[in-house]
Design an enzyme around this catalytic site. Structure first.
Site, PDB file in Angstrom:
ATOM      1  N   GLY A 110      -5.992   9.181   6.165  1.00 53.64           N
ATOM      2  CA  GLY A 110      -6.348  10.111   5.108  1.00 53.64           C
ATOM      3  C   GLY A 110      -7.278   9.479   4.097  1.00 53.64           C
ATOM      4  O   GLY A 110      -7.259   8.259   3.868  1.00 53.64           O
TER       5      GLY A 110
ATOM      6  N   GLY B 114     -12.596  -3.054 -43.034  1.00 57.21           N
ATOM      7  CA  GLY B 114     -12.994  -4.405 -43.420  1.00 57.21           C
ATOM      8  C   GLY B 114     -12.972  -4.591 -44.925  1.00 57.21           C
ATOM      9  O   GLY B 114     -12.539  -5.638 -45.431  1.00 57.21           O
TER      10      GLY B 114
ATOM     11  N   GLY C  50      -8.705   9.009   0.125  1.00 55.41           N
ATOM     12  CA  GLY C  50      -7.979   8.728  -1.105  1.00 55.41           C
ATOM     13  C   GLY C  50      -7.604   7.272  -1.278  1.00 55.41           C
ATOM     14  O   GLY C  50      -6.996   6.900  -2.276  1.00 55.41           O
ATOM     15  N   HIS C  51      -7.966   6.445  -0.273  1.00 59.82           N
ATOM     16  CA  HIS C  51      -7.632   5.019  -0.333  1.00 59.82           C
ATOM     17  C   HIS C  51      -8.874   4.159  -0.557  1.00 59.82           C
ATOM     18  O   HIS C  51      -8.858   2.962  -0.290  1.00 59.82           O
ATOM     19  CB  HIS C  51      -6.943   4.595   0.956  1.00 59.82           C
ATOM     20  CG  HIS C  51      -5.712   5.378   1.268  1.00 59.82           C
ATOM     21  ND1 HIS C  51      -4.651   5.470   0.400  1.00 59.82           N
ATOM     22  CD2 HIS C  51      -5.383   6.129   2.362  1.00 59.82           C
ATOM     23  CE1 HIS C  51      -3.715   6.233   0.938  1.00 59.82           C
ATOM     24  NE2 HIS C  51      -4.131   6.663   2.120  1.00 59.82           N
TER      25      HIS C  51
ATOM     26  N   HIS D 159       0.586   7.002  -1.037  1.00 62.00           N
ATOM     27  CA  HIS D 159       0.280   8.431  -0.973  1.00 62.00           C
ATOM     28  C   HIS D 159       0.909   9.193  -2.123  1.00 62.00           C
ATOM     29  O   HIS D 159       1.162  10.397  -2.011  1.00 62.00           O
ATOM     30  CB  HIS D 159       0.743   9.020   0.368  1.00 62.00           C
ATOM     31  CG  HIS D 159       0.067   8.420   1.545  1.00 62.00           C
ATOM     32  ND1 HIS D 159       0.651   7.423   2.307  1.00 62.00           N
ATOM     33  CD2 HIS D 159      -1.159   8.638   2.083  1.00 62.00           C
ATOM     34  CE1 HIS D 159      -0.192   7.074   3.278  1.00 62.00           C
ATOM     35  NE2 HIS D 159      -1.295   7.801   3.152  1.00 62.00           N
TER      36      HIS D 159
END
Length: 543
Positions: free
Chosen positions: A46, A524, A48-49, A210
């Protein structure tokens, strides 16, 4: 979505082509591979990796990578078409992660390819040590898969036979161990929301790639303990003992900054050394992700000269790092410098009392100054000043009080410039240096503050009205120079600070925000008021 991502990869990586009508990446020189008769390597799963798996397509690694929809195994026909596209006289090796969908689709495609006369073998990667074999589904294939790609790819590039390439790939698959930790879930595009929710201090141990939860949810410990637990689980599962050599892969899961991955790599190396295990190769980066998940996994592969040679073999696959890894690190000697003046500053010395009061005040107001700076800048002022204040508190007793207050200010300047970065460090360092020179020459504290203020003007280029610390410092210095008291100087500084809320900035990061800074005083300048008040309180006759 997957096709467009693949098209983008082909546009940025000349060695990768897209197989027409599919979401399969193939080496653009596939005819050369086929003519040489090399074994072809095909992996995937699949999408997505990313950068897996298409990012590992190239000489020395994969011949092709077939992708399904996000977290969905590609179909049997998609895998079969990919096998046909990369097939060579040497045969095809499929590298498959141990998920049911991948095993079924790649497995059936391999059977069909064999009926077509294509020599095909399959290696399954199941490197996730967080899951026991008895869990039913078996161990998952996670980031260790990338090391299988690298070793098998080098073996194929060297011209080894299909059986030999498969043997080496199985050797890595059988011995590499991986385990991960998630700090957030990922968001699958089709779902539109995270797969699970974690509190700010929680983590999922032993997660999958996953979006599924891990095997345990617990409070996130410090990084040394994270590395220790992941490594303990791996070495016990894989039987890695003292005296072993390993390759270490620190993998980001999609939303983990490179800085954090480097920190984990350092912690992992330290832990391995305590165990007597030598990491002869080390890589840290995002190798196999889970979309936008924040987290990390560690993979350990026991190695010998044979595997090291294959891991070191060249590849032009775009996702494999070009840097040469080392487990030792390199430290060069620092150039010699002038040591800061040191001595003893008595606890009763008014300069020490003032310094300690200033430091304690800045530390106490760290969060307030940080919150103010977030509204108009980058949010680091309180942290930076508190860091410098802590250094001053630690080093105050060693300042050269016997040489006079000017020498003490020079020593404080050295502390500040060493421990405070950003803009604040050099500005306060020059203030203290110029003040020390003026104090040595005139013996006058008002003259010292004026000289320090002028030094900041010279270095930083700021003037009153630019919405900086000068808006507080300049009126305070002027009040003292004209014979006013320290209380009058504080009042003048406070008035200048309040006025900064009504003007836009012309210098510094606040200048990027335009009118959005209106209504917020410059942090500051406010810090100047704080430390002037601290000095006044420390030197008050009632204290």
């Amino acid at each position: 979505m997957v096709g467009e991502a693949l098209d983008g990869l082909t546009l940025t990586s000349a060695g990768i082509a897209r197989l027409a009508g599919s979401t399969t990446a193939v080496r653009s020189d596939i005819d050369k591979v086929r003519a040489a008769g090399q074994v072809a390597l095909l992996s995937g799963g699949g999408a997505g990796h990313e950068p897996a798996h298409a990012g590992y397509v190239g000489p020395g690694m994969l011949t092709g990578a077939v992708a399904g929809e996000v977290f969905t195994s590609p179909s049997v026909d998609a895998v079969l078409d990919a096998i046909r596209a990369v097939a060579t006289p040497g045969g095809v090796l499929l590298i498959v992660k141990n998920y049911t969908g991948d095993r079924l689709n790649f497995g059936l495609a391999a059977e069909l390819a064999r009926t077509e006369g294509i020599s095909t073998e399959t290696v399954v990667v199941a490197d996730d040590v967080a899951l026991a074999e008895v869990s039913g589904t078996g161990r998952r294939g996670i980031a260790g898969t990338v090391l299988v790609h690298k070793v098998a790819g080098a073996a194929a590039d060297a011209g080894l036979s299909l059986s030999e390439v498969a043997r080496l790939a199985r050797r890595v698959a059988d011995t590499v161990g991986s385990m991960g930790l998630a700090l957030s879930a990922c968001t699958v595009p089709a779902a539109g929301q995270p797969g699970f929710l974690l509190d700010e201090d929680e983590a999922e141990w032993g997660l999958g790639i996953h979006g599924e939860p891990g095997v345990e949810r617990a409070t996130l410990p410090p990084v040394a303990e994270v590395a220790a637990r992941l490594i303990t689980t791996i070495v016990e599962d894989r039987g890695i003992t003292s005296g072993s050599q390993v390759a270490l892969l620190v993998n980001g899961l999609g939303a983990t900054p490179p800085m954090e991955l480097s920190i984990v790599a350092d912690a992992a190396i330290r832990d391995l050394r305590k165990r007597g295990i030598t990491a002869t190769r080390v890589w840290a980066g995002t190798f196999l992700s889970a979309l936008d998940m924040a987290g990390v996994s560690i993979s350990l592969l026991p190695v010998d000269e044979e595997l090291l040679g294959l891991l070191d073999a060249p590849t032009t696959a775009p996702a494999w790092p070009r840097t040469e890894s080392t487990a030792e690190g390199t430290v060069l000697p620092a150039p010699p410098g002038v040591l800061p003046e040191s001595g003893t500053l008595a606890a009763s010395d008014p300069v020490r009392r003032a310094l300690e009061a200033v430091a304690e005040t800045l530390i106490a107001h760290r969060d307030e100054l940080t919150a103010m700076d977030r509204e108009v800048g980058d949010g680091d002022l309180g942290i930076s000043l508190a860091r410098g204040a802590a250094a001053i508190l630690a080093e105050t007793p060693t300042y050269p009080g016997e040489q006079g207050p000017a020498a003490v200010l020079r020593a404080v300047s050295a502390s500040v410039r060493r421990d405070v970065g950003g803009t604040s460090g050099p500005l306060y360092a020059i203030l203290l240096l110029r003040a020390a020179a003026a104090l040595e020459e005139t013996g006058s504290w008002p003259a010292a503050l004026q000289a320090g203020t002028d030094g900041i003007r010279d270095v930083g280029g700021a003037e009153v009205g630019d919405r900086t610390m000068i808006d507080a410092l300049s009126p305070a210095a002027e009040a003292l120079a004209t014979g006013g008291t320290l209380a009058a100087a504080i009042t003048a500084a406070r008035t200048g600070t309040d006025h900064t809320a009504t003007i836009t900035a012309r210098l510094g990061r606040s200048s990027y925000l335009g009118d959005r800074v209106l209504g917020h005083p410059d942090p500051g300048a406010y810090a100047v008021v704080l430390w002037l008040e601290a000095i006044s309180a420390a030197l008050s006759p009632t204290t």
